[in-house]
Design an enzyme around this catalytic site. Structure first.
Site, PDB file in Angstrom:
ATOM      1  N   CYS A 112       0.265  -1.342  -0.182  1.00 39.46           N
ATOM      2  CA  CYS A 112       0.013   0.506   0.256  1.00 39.46           C
ATOM      3  C   CYS A 112       0.901   1.491  -0.424  1.00 39.46           C
ATOM      4  O   CYS A 112       0.595   2.319  -0.616  1.00 39.46           O
ATOM      5  CB  CYS A 112      -0.813  -0.013   1.132  1.00 39.46           C
ATOM      6  SG  CYS A 112      -2.052  -1.565   1.280  1.00 39.46           S
ATOM      7  N   HIS A 252      -2.760   7.470   2.439  1.00 42.68           N
ATOM      8  CA  HIS A 252      -3.858   5.998   1.867  1.00 42.68           C
ATOM      9  C   HIS A 252      -4.422   5.404   2.276  1.00 42.68           C
ATOM     10  O   HIS A 252      -5.051   5.910   3.771  1.00 42.68           O
ATOM     11  CB  HIS A 252      -2.495   5.272   1.995  1.00 42.68           C
ATOM     12  CG  HIS A 252      -2.884   4.057   1.735  1.00 42.68           C
ATOM     13  ND1 HIS A 252      -2.718   3.163   0.695  1.00 42.68           N
ATOM     14  CD2 HIS A 252      -2.782   2.736   3.033  1.00 42.68           C
ATOM     15  CE1 HIS A 252      -4.095   2.282   0.903  1.00 42.68           C
ATOM     16  NE2 HIS A 252      -3.376   1.683   2.078  1.00 42.68           N
ATOM     17  N   ASN A 282      -9.994   0.397  -0.027  1.00 44.35           N
ATOM     18  CA  ASN A 282      -8.873   0.267  -0.293  1.00 44.35           C
ATOM     19  C   ASN A 282      -8.238  -0.797  -1.632  1.00 44.35           C
ATOM     20  O   ASN A 282      -8.029  -1.547  -1.849  1.00 44.35           O
ATOM     21  CB  ASN A 282      -7.971  -0.786   0.761  1.00 44.35           C
ATOM     22  CG  ASN A 282      -6.501  -0.356   1.487  1.00 44.35           C
ATOM     23  OD1 ASN A 282      -5.781  -0.270   0.267  1.00 44.35           O
ATOM     24  ND2 ASN A 282      -6.048  -0.955   1.938  1.00 44.35           N
TER      25      ASN A 282
HETATM   26  N1  ACO Z   1     -18.767  -8.527   8.219  1.00 45.14           N
HETATM   27  C1  ACO Z   1     -19.769  -8.502   9.525  1.00 45.14           C
HETATM   28  N2  ACO Z   1     -18.778  -8.852  10.164  1.00 45.14           N
HETATM   29  C2  ACO Z   1     -17.466  -9.472   9.754  1.00 45.14           C
HETATM   30  C3  ACO Z   1     -17.107  -8.599   8.897  1.00 45.14           C
HETATM   31  C4  ACO Z   1     -17.905  -8.314   7.847  1.00 45.14           C
HETATM   32  N3  ACO Z   1     -16.947  -7.830   6.474  1.00 45.14           N
HETATM   33  N4  ACO Z   1     -15.835  -8.542   9.466  1.00 45.14           N
HETATM   34  C5  ACO Z   1     -15.189  -9.260  10.404  1.00 45.14           C
HETATM   35  N5  ACO Z   1     -16.480  -9.224  11.161  1.00 45.14           N
HETATM   36  C6  ACO Z   1     -16.681  -9.937  11.975  1.00 45.14           C
HETATM   37  C7  ACO Z   1     -15.702 -11.053  12.985  1.00 45.14           C
HETATM   38  O1  ACO Z   1     -16.207 -11.809  12.139  1.00 45.14           O
HETATM   39  C8  ACO Z   1     -15.845 -10.248  14.247  1.00 45.14           C
HETATM   40  O2  ACO Z   1     -16.523 -10.601  14.641  1.00 45.14           O
HETATM   41  P1  ACO Z   1     -16.678 -12.175  16.397  1.00 45.14           P
HETATM   42  O3  ACO Z   1     -16.476 -10.776  17.204  1.00 45.14           O
HETATM   43  O4  ACO Z   1     -18.278 -12.699  16.359  1.00 45.14           O
HETATM   44  O5  ACO Z   1     -15.288 -12.907  16.317  1.00 45.14           O
HETATM   45  C9  ACO Z   1     -15.981  -8.873  14.577  1.00 45.14           C
HETATM   46  O6  ACO Z   1     -16.411  -8.920  13.199  1.00 45.14           O
HETATM   47  C10 ACO Z   1     -15.100  -7.632  14.419  1.00 45.14           C
HETATM   48  O7  ACO Z   1     -13.978  -8.254  13.957  1.00 45.14           O
HETATM   49  P2  ACO Z   1     -12.413  -7.843  14.312  1.00 45.14           P
HETATM   50  O8  ACO Z   1     -11.588  -7.704  13.174  1.00 45.14           O
HETATM   51  O9  ACO Z   1     -12.055  -7.698  15.616  1.00 45.14           O
HETATM   52  O10 ACO Z   1     -12.873  -5.714  13.609  1.00 45.14           O
HETATM   53  P3  ACO Z   1     -12.339  -4.817  13.382  1.00 45.14           P
HETATM   54  O11 ACO Z   1     -13.482  -3.722  14.627  1.00 45.14           O
HETATM   55  O12 ACO Z   1     -10.653  -5.032  14.488  1.00 45.14           O
HETATM   56  O13 ACO Z   1     -12.661  -4.253  12.627  1.00 45.14           O
HETATM   57  C11 ACO Z   1     -10.925  -4.015  10.337  1.00 45.14           C
HETATM   58  C12 ACO Z   1     -11.862  -5.035  11.242  1.00 45.14           C
HETATM   59  C13 ACO Z   1     -12.367  -3.358   9.570  1.00 45.14           C
HETATM   60  C14 ACO Z   1     -10.182  -5.379   9.467  1.00 45.14           C
HETATM   61  C15 ACO Z   1      -9.734  -3.535  11.282  1.00 45.14           C
HETATM   62  O14 ACO Z   1      -9.847  -4.263  11.780  1.00 45.14           O
HETATM   63  C16 ACO Z   1      -8.984  -2.538  10.342  1.00 45.14           C
HETATM   64  O15 ACO Z   1      -9.719  -1.814   9.731  1.00 45.14           O
HETATM   65  N6  ACO Z   1      -7.721  -3.012   9.979  1.00 45.14           N
HETATM   66  C17 ACO Z   1      -6.733  -2.259   9.376  1.00 45.14           C
HETATM   67  C18 ACO Z   1      -6.441  -3.542   8.061  1.00 45.14           C
HETATM   68  C19 ACO Z   1      -6.587  -2.959   6.880  1.00 45.14           C
HETATM   69  O16 ACO Z   1      -6.927  -2.151   6.685  1.00 45.14           O
HETATM   70  N7  ACO Z   1      -5.716  -3.286   6.458  1.00 45.14           N
HETATM   71  C20 ACO Z   1      -5.635  -3.354   5.307  1.00 45.14           C
HETATM   72  C21 ACO Z   1      -4.618  -3.090   4.884  1.00 45.14           C
HETATM   73  S1  ACO Z   1      -2.557  -2.039   5.667  1.00 45.14           S
HETATM   74  C22 ACO Z   1      -2.644  -0.641   5.377  1.00 45.14           C
HETATM   75  O17 ACO Z   1      -3.979  -0.416   4.166  1.00 45.14           O
HETATM   76  C23 ACO Z   1      -2.119   0.136   6.383  1.00 45.14           C
END
Ligand code: ACO
Length: 325
Positions: A112, A252, A282
């Site tokens: 990214c 980004h 993204n």
């Molecule tokens: N729809 C519905 N529920 C979902 C989904 C979805 N698409 N995805 C995850 N869940 C559920 C999970 O299963 C979990 O359920 P559980 O508690 O019953 O197990 C719950 O939602 C919470 O999951 P988490 O992973 O803890 O959710 P979080 O609030 O951390 O959000 C996310 C996840 C959006 C991926 C966040 O961690 C994030 O944005 N991280 C950064 C990742 C990123 O941006 N990556 C891109 C590349 S790196 C970069 O560009 C910087």
């Protein structure tokens, strides 16, 4: 002797998928995706589309805007991790579609952060007097690399390409400072074992489980906030200006919660940060040049304004670049 961006361009696949479209194929909801990420829709590659064509279109737009012919370029540098080929490089493939010969063309792999890293490589070569006109591309298609049954990653990514034309120019405008960082010890927070575009969301073919994008989202979230805030502060300090003087930050576009948390850490208002992730998701290395093109078109900055670009991604890698437009 520095380098200045005089043209920007972007291009995306033909199909935009909304969160409601995704609800039909995954156990997810528009409400979850919007509230956790800020994303409402994203452009996705369909079977038969090629990222190369999209990058070619973005590059031609940037060249047109710059008023420069492809034949005048001294180099092509592409930030990407999505080439269909391990070699030739994606940049060499674009070189062929643009009909340019002999000049150096190569890729920079920083996920990214790829566009910021590619921009830094080009800017440094131009400062050294090596090149005078350079095309820098950011292009990725991570939607073709996720596991489409994994709702934790499939909803996050979109595909596209952005490009800029840099010219060597003396004077106060252009790239003022760029800082790059990597933390290889944390590479397993976000990884993809095999590259190559092999499984669009609509294709019958599925990537082997081990060859899909792996992400430890919550850990990545915290590191992204800290690293993007720190590098932003550092690049501004090195340039001898203040954050207040920066007209707009074009980051980004990973997640609205990451970007708001970065703004909170920096003590800046949210409206200083340009956001378009709601419509693109993204797009990895494409996100900064796509956003820069849109921000410019939208009149978010004018000549001589300070514009700050920043990114964080797989590697881990992160970086920031401060421009006087
Ligand atoms: N729809 C519905 N529920 C979902 C989904 C979805 N698409 N995805 C995850 N869940 C559920 C999970 O299963 C979990 O359920 P559980 O508690 O019953 O197990 C719950 O939602 C919470 O999951 P988490 O992973 O803890 O959710 P979080 O609030 O951390 O959000 C996310 C996840 C959006 C991926 C966040 O961690 C994030 O944005 N991280 C950064 C990742 C990123 O941006 N990556 C891109 C590349 S790196 C970069 O560009 C910087």
């Amino acid at each position: 002797m520095g380098s200045r961006i005089i043209g920007t361009g972007k291009a995306v696949p033909a199909t935009s998928l909304t969160n409601h479209d995704l609800e039909r194929q995954l156990e997810t909801s528009d409400e979850w995706i919007r509230s956790r990420t800020g994303i409402a829709s994203r452009y996705l590659m369909r079977t038969g589309e090629a990222l190369l064509d999209i990058a070619d279109e973005a590059s031609r737009r940037a060249l047109d805007k710059a008023g420069i012919k492809a034949g005048e370029l001294d180099a092509i540098v592409a930030g990407t991790v999505s080439s269909e080929y391990a070699f030739p490089s994606f940049a060499c493939q674009v070189q062929r579609t643009l009909g340019v010969s002999t000049i150096p063309a190569f890729d920079v792999a920083a996920a990214c952060s790829g566009f910021i890293f590619a921009l830094a490589v080009a800017d440094n070569a131009m400062r050294a007097g090596v090149w005078k006109k350079v095309l820098v591309i950011g292009a990725d298609a991570l939607s073709t690399m996720v596991d489409w049954s994994d709702r934790r990653t499939a909803v996050l990514f979109g595909d596209g390409a952005g490009a800029v034309v840099l010219v060597n120019e003396p004077g106060p405008r252009g790239v003022l400072e760029t800082l790059l960082r990597s933390a290889g010890e944390a590479w397993d927070l976000l990884s993809l074992r095999a590259t190559g575009i092999r499984a669009s969301a609509d294709s019958e073919l599925r990537r082997d489980g081990a060859d899909t994008l792996k992400m430890r989202g919550p850990e990545l979230f915290k590191i992204a906030v800290k690293s993007m805030a720190d590098i932003t502060r550092q690049v501004v300090e090195r340039a001898g200006v203040t954050l207040e003087e920066v007209r707009v930050i074009v980051p980004h576009q990973a997640n609205i919660r990451i970007l708001n948390a970065v703004a909170d850490r920096l003590g800046i208002p949210y409206d200083k940060v340009f956001i378009n992730l709601d419509r693109y998701g993204n797009t990895s290395a494409a996100s900064v040049p796509i956003a820069l093109d849109e921000a410019w078109e939208a009149g978010r900055f004018c000549d001589n304004d300070l514009v700050l670009l920043n990114a964080c991604g797989g590697g881990l890698t992160w970086g920031a670049s401060l421009l006087r437009w």
